[in-house]
Design an enzyme around this catalytic site. Structure first.
Site, PDB file in Angstrom:
ATOM      1  N   GLY A  66       0.838  -1.210   0.000  1.00  0.00           N
ATOM      2  CA  GLY A  66       0.000   0.000   0.000  1.00  0.00           C
ATOM      3  C   GLY A  66       0.865   1.249   0.000  1.00  0.00           C
ATOM      4  O   GLY A  66       0.524   2.274   0.602  1.00  0.00           O
ATOM      5  N   LEU A 103       1.554   3.510  -2.071  1.00  0.00           N
ATOM      6  CA  LEU A 103       1.155   4.762  -2.735  1.00  0.00           C
ATOM      7  C   LEU A 103       0.080   5.514  -1.953  1.00  0.00           C
ATOM      8  O   LEU A 103      -0.464   6.512  -2.412  1.00  0.00           O
ATOM      9  CB  LEU A 103       0.673   4.472  -4.164  1.00  0.00           C
ATOM     10  CG  LEU A 103       1.728   3.820  -5.065  1.00  0.00           C
ATOM     11  CD1 LEU A 103       1.181   3.619  -6.466  1.00  0.00           C
ATOM     12  CD2 LEU A 103       3.023   4.641  -5.113  1.00  0.00           C
ATOM     13  N   GLY A 104      -0.229   5.029  -0.751  1.00  0.00           N
ATOM     14  CA  GLY A 104      -1.192   5.733   0.094  1.00  0.00           C
ATOM     15  C   GLY A 104      -0.497   6.801   0.930  1.00  0.00           C
ATOM     16  O   GLY A 104       0.710   7.033   0.806  1.00  0.00           O
ATOM     17  N   GLN A 105      -1.273   7.404   1.821  1.00  0.00           N
ATOM     18  CA  GLN A 105      -0.793   8.526   2.631  1.00  0.00           C
ATOM     19  C   GLN A 105       0.430   8.150   3.490  1.00  0.00           C
ATOM     20  O   GLN A 105       1.427   8.864   3.509  1.00  0.00           O
ATOM     21  CB  GLN A 105      -1.944   8.969   3.539  1.00  0.00           C
ATOM     22  CG  GLN A 105      -1.646  10.164   4.395  1.00  0.00           C
ATOM     23  CD  GLN A 105      -2.746  10.420   5.415  1.00  0.00           C
ATOM     24  OE1 GLN A 105      -3.402   9.497   5.886  1.00  0.00           O
ATOM     25  NE2 GLN A 105      -2.965  11.684   5.730  1.00  0.00           N
ATOM     26  N   LEU A 106       0.358   7.019   4.187  1.00  0.00           N
ATOM     27  CA  LEU A 106       1.468   6.622   5.063  1.00  0.00           C
ATOM     28  C   LEU A 106       2.669   6.160   4.246  1.00  0.00           C
ATOM     29  O   LEU A 106       3.813   6.486   4.548  1.00  0.00           O
ATOM     30  CB  LEU A 106       1.033   5.489   6.005  1.00  0.00           C
ATOM     31  CG  LEU A 106      -0.142   5.782   6.943  1.00  0.00           C
ATOM     32  CD1 LEU A 106      -0.477   4.545   7.779  1.00  0.00           C
ATOM     33  CD2 LEU A 106       0.161   6.956   7.861  1.00  0.00           C
ATOM     34  N   ASP A 121       2.330  -1.771  -4.525  1.00  0.00           N
ATOM     35  CA  ASP A 121       0.962  -1.252  -4.425  1.00  0.00           C
ATOM     36  C   ASP A 121       0.113  -1.892  -5.527  1.00  0.00           C
ATOM     37  O   ASP A 121       0.641  -2.341  -6.553  1.00  0.00           O
ATOM     38  CB  ASP A 121       0.953   0.277  -4.591  1.00  0.00           C
ATOM     39  CG  ASP A 121      -0.282   0.912  -3.982  1.00  0.00           C
ATOM     40  OD1 ASP A 121      -0.177   1.498  -2.885  1.00  0.00           O
ATOM     41  OD2 ASP A 121      -1.376   0.813  -4.586  1.00  0.00           O
ATOM     42  N   ILE A 122      -1.192  -1.854  -5.332  1.00  0.00           N
ATOM     43  CA  ILE A 122      -2.125  -2.369  -6.342  1.00  0.00           C
ATOM     44  C   ILE A 122      -2.293  -1.343  -7.481  1.00  0.00           C
ATOM     45  O   ILE A 122      -2.724  -1.670  -8.582  1.00  0.00           O
ATOM     46  CB  ILE A 122      -3.473  -2.727  -5.693  1.00  0.00           C
ATOM     47  CG1 ILE A 122      -4.315  -3.603  -6.600  1.00  0.00           C
ATOM     48  CG2 ILE A 122      -4.229  -1.483  -5.254  1.00  0.00           C
ATOM     49  CD1 ILE A 122      -5.483  -4.263  -5.895  1.00  0.00           C
ATOM     50  N   ASN A 148      -0.833  -6.940  -5.751  1.00  0.00           N
ATOM     51  CA  ASN A 148      -1.988  -6.942  -4.853  1.00  0.00           C
ATOM     52  C   ASN A 148      -1.542  -7.638  -3.563  1.00  0.00           C
ATOM     53  O   ASN A 148      -1.002  -8.756  -3.615  1.00  0.00           O
ATOM     54  CB  ASN A 148      -3.107  -7.742  -5.543  1.00  0.00           C
ATOM     55  CG  ASN A 148      -4.362  -7.812  -4.715  1.00  0.00           C
ATOM     56  OD1 ASN A 148      -4.342  -7.620  -3.495  1.00  0.00           O
ATOM     57  ND2 ASN A 148      -5.475  -8.104  -5.383  1.00  0.00           N
ATOM     58  N   TYR A 172     -14.410  -1.440   8.887  1.00  0.00           N
ATOM     59  CA  TYR A 172     -12.999  -1.034   9.012  1.00  0.00           C
ATOM     60  C   TYR A 172     -12.546  -1.214  10.473  1.00  0.00           C
ATOM     61  O   TYR A 172     -11.511  -1.819  10.753  1.00  0.00           O
ATOM     62  CB  TYR A 172     -12.889   0.423   8.570  1.00  0.00           C
ATOM     63  CG  TYR A 172     -11.543   1.068   8.706  1.00  0.00           C
ATOM     64  CD1 TYR A 172     -10.455   0.651   7.958  1.00  0.00           C
ATOM     65  CD2 TYR A 172     -11.367   2.150   9.585  1.00  0.00           C
ATOM     66  CE1 TYR A 172      -9.220   1.286   8.077  1.00  0.00           C
ATOM     67  CE2 TYR A 172     -10.149   2.794   9.705  1.00  0.00           C
ATOM     68  CZ  TYR A 172      -9.074   2.354   8.947  1.00  0.00           C
ATOM     69  OH  TYR A 172      -7.863   2.987   9.065  1.00  0.00           O
TER      70      TYR A 172
HETATM   71  C1  AKB Z   1     -10.296   6.965   8.389  1.00  0.00           C
HETATM   72  O1  AKB Z   1     -10.850   8.071   8.487  1.00  0.00           O
HETATM   73  O2  AKB Z   1     -10.861   5.963   7.975  1.00  0.00           O
HETATM   74  C2  AKB Z   1      -8.853   6.861   8.808  1.00  0.00           C
HETATM   75  C3  AKB Z   1      -8.728   6.414  10.230  1.00  0.00           C
HETATM   76  C4  AKB Z   1      -9.144   7.300  11.336  1.00  0.00           C
HETATM   77  O3  AKB Z   1      -8.249   5.343  10.476  1.00  0.00           O
HETATM   78  N1  AKB Z   1      -8.188   8.101   8.627  1.00  0.00           N
END
Ligand code: AKB
Length: 306
Positions: A10, A12-15, A35-36, A51, A141
């Site tokens: 992952g 290419l994401g924010q972290l 990254d995918i 992936n 999530y």
């Molecule tokens: C989200 O908003 O889903 C994330 C988190 C708080 O984990 N930034």
């Protein structure tokens, strides 16, 4: 760890993008970003398109590049997760399982994985939510993050594998994220910067804990280097920088000379935000490995605008 050979999923994401920037400056550190998606611009490190659910391909990369440390970031965030809970569980939990099983098999020395304040649920303590408390998340999530936190403890007990984790609040950065509930903050700053109006999907007084990306990267590196041979550690550490509402951010931007026009059009993400704490207790991270955030709201926004 000397001579780190790091694989990031992952990436290419924010972290991932922020970590690549930080690691590129380090000596004796090789970084393989995966990254995918395909990077829009050339990265400063090697890249492989993969992936994170593809175990065979990840395994061949671990072998080929002699990887000894993994940062596993591939995930579907809170808001996007609600549009497809089954896929979200698959990506979030099964990719965790893939990465951990490979880490065990290939004796990866250290693994980092980010958890989230989404593990808290409606029965939360809204202020200073304790590190350990009953947790009943309301999003897939949050459920998947909580399940993986439990797996960290289980795999440590069963296989003695060293997985380190931070329970992250909303993260402010200049990279656009996508799919999260705390994304409003990044979107509002971008709108102010581009001098365009912004429609916020959370109510003006919705308070959530936040942290600036540089503090997150510093925390990850401190945690990954921490010596836990003499004291016990927890499976995922709460950290936070400051508390924020959309209205507070709007006022901060105006104070800094960006007269942003914010309209409010609340959607399903409001309910998600209301199920999360307004602040979290990060005393344990301070005590166990010296967590000290350097960025308050003003400094974070200044950096994002520059
Ligand atoms: C989200 O908003 O889903 C994330 C988190 C708080 O984990 N930034």
């Amino acid at each position: 760890m000397k001579n780190k050979r790091i694989l990031i999923t992952g990436a290419l994401g924010q972290l991932g993008l922020a970590l690549i920037r930080a690691l590129s400056k380090q000596e004796n550190t090789y970084v393989l970003a995966t990254d995918i998606n395909i990077p829009k611009d050339k990265l400063s490190v090697d890249f492989e398109h993969v992936n994170a659910l593809n175990k065979n391909r990840l395994e061949s990369l671990i072998t080929k590049y002699e990887i000894n440390c993994i940062y596993h970031f591939a995930a579907i965030l809170s808001a996007n997760g609600e549009n497809n809970p089954f896929m979200s569980w698959d990506v979030n939990v099964n990719s965790f399982q893939v990465v951990v099983s490979l880490a065990i098999k290939h004796k990866i020395q250290r693994l980092f994985w980010p958890s989230s304040i989404a593990v808290y649920g409606r029965d939360k303590n809204p202020i200073n939510a304790p590190q350990q408390v009953d947790m009943n998340p309301l999003t897939i999530y949050g459920v998947s993050k909580l399940a993986s936190e439990k797996l960290i403890m289980y795999y440590h007990y069963k296989y003695n594998i060293d997985i380190r984790s931070l329970r992250l609040p909303g993260v402010l950065s200049s990279d656009l994220v996508g799919g999260g509930t705390t994304d409003y903050a990044i979107e509002m700053v971008q709108a102010a910067k581009n001098r365009i109006p912004y429609t916020c999907f959370l109510a003006p007084q919705t308070e959530l804990p936040m942290v600036y990306i540089d503090d997150v990267i510093m925390a990850m590196q401190q945690l990954m280097e921490a010596d836990f041979s003499t004291h016990q550690r927890t499976h995922s550490y709460n950290i936070m920088g400051f508390r924020l509402t959309p209205r507070k951010l709007e006022n901060q931007l105006k104070k800094m000379g960006f007269p942003v026009v914010v309209n409010y059009n609340i959607d399903y993400r409001q309910q998600i935000a209301e199920s999360w704490p307004q602040t979290i207790d990060d005393q344990l991270a301070k005590k166990d490995w010296g967590w000290t955030p350097k960025f308050d709201l003003k400094r974070s926004v200044k950096r994002m605008l520059s």
